[in-house]
Scaffold this motif. Structure first.
Motif, PDB file in Angstrom:
ATOM      1  N   LEU A 148       8.161  -2.150   0.984  1.00  0.00           N
ATOM      2  CA  LEU A 148       7.281  -2.903   1.895  1.00  0.00           C
ATOM      3  C   LEU A 148       7.151  -4.354   1.428  1.00  0.00           C
ATOM      4  N   THR A 149       6.925  -4.527   0.127  1.00  0.00           N
ATOM      5  CA  THR A 149       6.766  -5.890  -0.406  1.00  0.00           C
ATOM      6  C   THR A 149       8.028  -6.714  -0.162  1.00  0.00           C
ATOM      7  N   GLU A 159       8.200   2.979  -2.579  1.00  0.00           N
ATOM      8  CA  GLU A 159       7.967   2.648  -1.162  1.00  0.00           C
ATOM      9  C   GLU A 159       7.153   1.354  -1.031  1.00  0.00           C
ATOM     10  N   ARG A 160       6.205   1.180  -1.931  1.00  0.00           N
ATOM     11  CA  ARG A 160       5.442  -0.090  -1.911  1.00  0.00           C
ATOM     12  C   ARG A 160       6.370  -1.268  -2.187  1.00  0.00           C
ATOM     13  N   ASP A 161       7.335  -1.048  -3.065  1.00  0.00           N
ATOM     14  CA  ASP A 161       8.305  -2.120  -3.357  1.00  0.00           C
ATOM     15  C   ASP A 161       9.138  -2.461  -2.112  1.00  0.00           C
ATOM     16  N   ARG A 183      -1.154   2.491   6.301  1.00  0.00           N
ATOM     17  CA  ARG A 183      -0.346   3.595   5.776  1.00  0.00           C
ATOM     18  C   ARG A 183      -0.933   4.896   6.314  1.00  0.00           C
ATOM     19  N   LEU A 203       1.749   6.259  -0.400  1.00  0.00           N
ATOM     20  CA  LEU A 203       3.013   5.563  -0.639  1.00  0.00           C
ATOM     21  C   LEU A 203       3.366   5.648  -2.117  1.00  0.00           C
ATOM     22  N   HIS A 214       2.169  -6.388   2.713  1.00  0.00           N
ATOM     23  CA  HIS A 214       1.309  -6.239   1.537  1.00  0.00           C
ATOM     24  C   HIS A 214       0.044  -5.435   1.870  1.00  0.00           C
ATOM     25  N   HIS A 215      -0.406  -4.630   0.917  1.00  0.00           N
ATOM     26  CA  HIS A 215      -1.702  -3.946   0.961  1.00  0.00           C
ATOM     27  C   HIS A 215      -1.992  -3.265   2.301  1.00  0.00           C
TER      28      HIS A 215
END
Ligand SMILES: C[S@@+](CC[C@H](N)C(=O)[O-])C[C@H]1O[C@@H](n2cnc3c(N)ncnc32)[C@H](O)[C@@H]1O
Length: 272
Positions: free
Chosen positions: A180-181, A176-178, A168, A172, A186-187
């Motif tokens: 990506l997931t 935004e993490r959602d 990143r 985020l 991940h991570h």
């Protein structure tokens, strides 16, 4: 990795399926030396395979593992360039079949083989590979440490490993993490040191590390242009509804990547 996550990743790539034709089978980003570099999109994607291959520097006769091999496009390209054998693994059944088709079409039967297997629980004995590659696949790992421990286990002492990461480049949000997931990322690490630390924690000695964020950045705009140009033909071939769903999902994801995701390439070795 939990079976649920493996199934999610597999379904994600099964769903993309034939639409991989848009990127010539290259399920990774492209590579441009600078803003002045006018390499066309697909050639820039093949170029990244060349750059990653050069980092791995395969030697004649080596047995190479390609973890998260997609449809085998990078493996085919590397087997054409180097006198090696490559075993690819993926958790997409569609990709296993498509990869086999591409290997035969390229005249590489017996040199490249792809099978369904989880990178986090590999079906190989210890120390059977001379080199390994995780080319734009480690970002899909929910448990990166477990993947890397497995790579370390299946490599012989002195074996080499190259992996890439999607760091990143800005904070985020939870939304935004959602995104990506949902797109199996991940991570994301925050820094090059974080990517290096992942390898070191698994027992590797890092020999080379690059932040290529600026070099791959053009990928997303180039992808949007190619998608817009080809949408009518893709809709005719695969159905307007399927192409519209793909376009919606990938536009959300790649707009985020363009704004906040970079690129790391790390070379390392398993100490003797
Ligand atoms: C972004 S694609 C990269 C494909 C290929 N390396 C390339 O450059 O074209 C990610 C790949 O990782 C694979 N992958 C994700 N999770 C995996 C897992 N747990 N075990 C094996 N492969 C996995 C996916 O099935 C997919 O083939």
């Amino acid at each position: 990795m939990s079976e649920q996550v493996i199934d999610q990743v597999g379904e994600y790539y099964d769903d993309i399926g034939e639409l991989v034709e848009l990127v010539g089978g290259n399920l990774h980003v492209g590579y441009w030396e600078s803003d002045e570099d006018d390499t066309p999109f697909l050639a820039a994607m093949q170029r990244l395979t060349t750059e990653v291959g050069a980092l791995l520097a395969p030697r004649k006769g080596e047995r190479v593992l390609d973890i998260g091999c997609g449809v085998g496009e990078p493996a085919v390209r590397l087997a054409q360039r180097y006198a090696i054998t490559i075993t690819g693994i993926t958790v997409s059944h569609w990709q296993v079949a498509e990869s086999a088709r591409r290997v035969i079409a390229a005249g590489l039967r017996g040199r490249v083989a792809t099978r369904y297997a989880d990178a986090g629980a590999q079906p190989f004995p210890d120390a059977v590979f001379d080199a390994a590659l995780a080319f734009d696949s480690l970002p899909s790992a929910q448990d990166k440490a477990q993947w890397l421990r497995e790579v370390h286990r299946v490599l012989r002492p002195g074996g080499r490993f190259v992996f890439t990461e999607y760091p990143r480049t800005a904070e985020l949000t939870a939304a935004e993490r959602d995104i990506l997931t949902a797109n199996t990322i991940h991570h994301p690490p925050a820094t090059l040191d974080e990517s290096i630390a992942l390898a070191e924690a698994a027992g590797f000695r890092v020999t080379d590390a690059h932040d290529w964020s600026e070099r791959v950045h053009r990928t997303y705009d180039e992808f949007f242009t190619a998608l817009a140009e080809q949408t009518p033909a893709l809709a005719e071939e695969y159905g307007a509804e399927r192409v519209a769903m793909f376009t919606e999902g990938i536009t959300t994801m790649f707009s985020l990547c363009r704004a906040k995701i970079g690129y790391h390439a790390i070379a390392c070795e398993k100490p003797v």
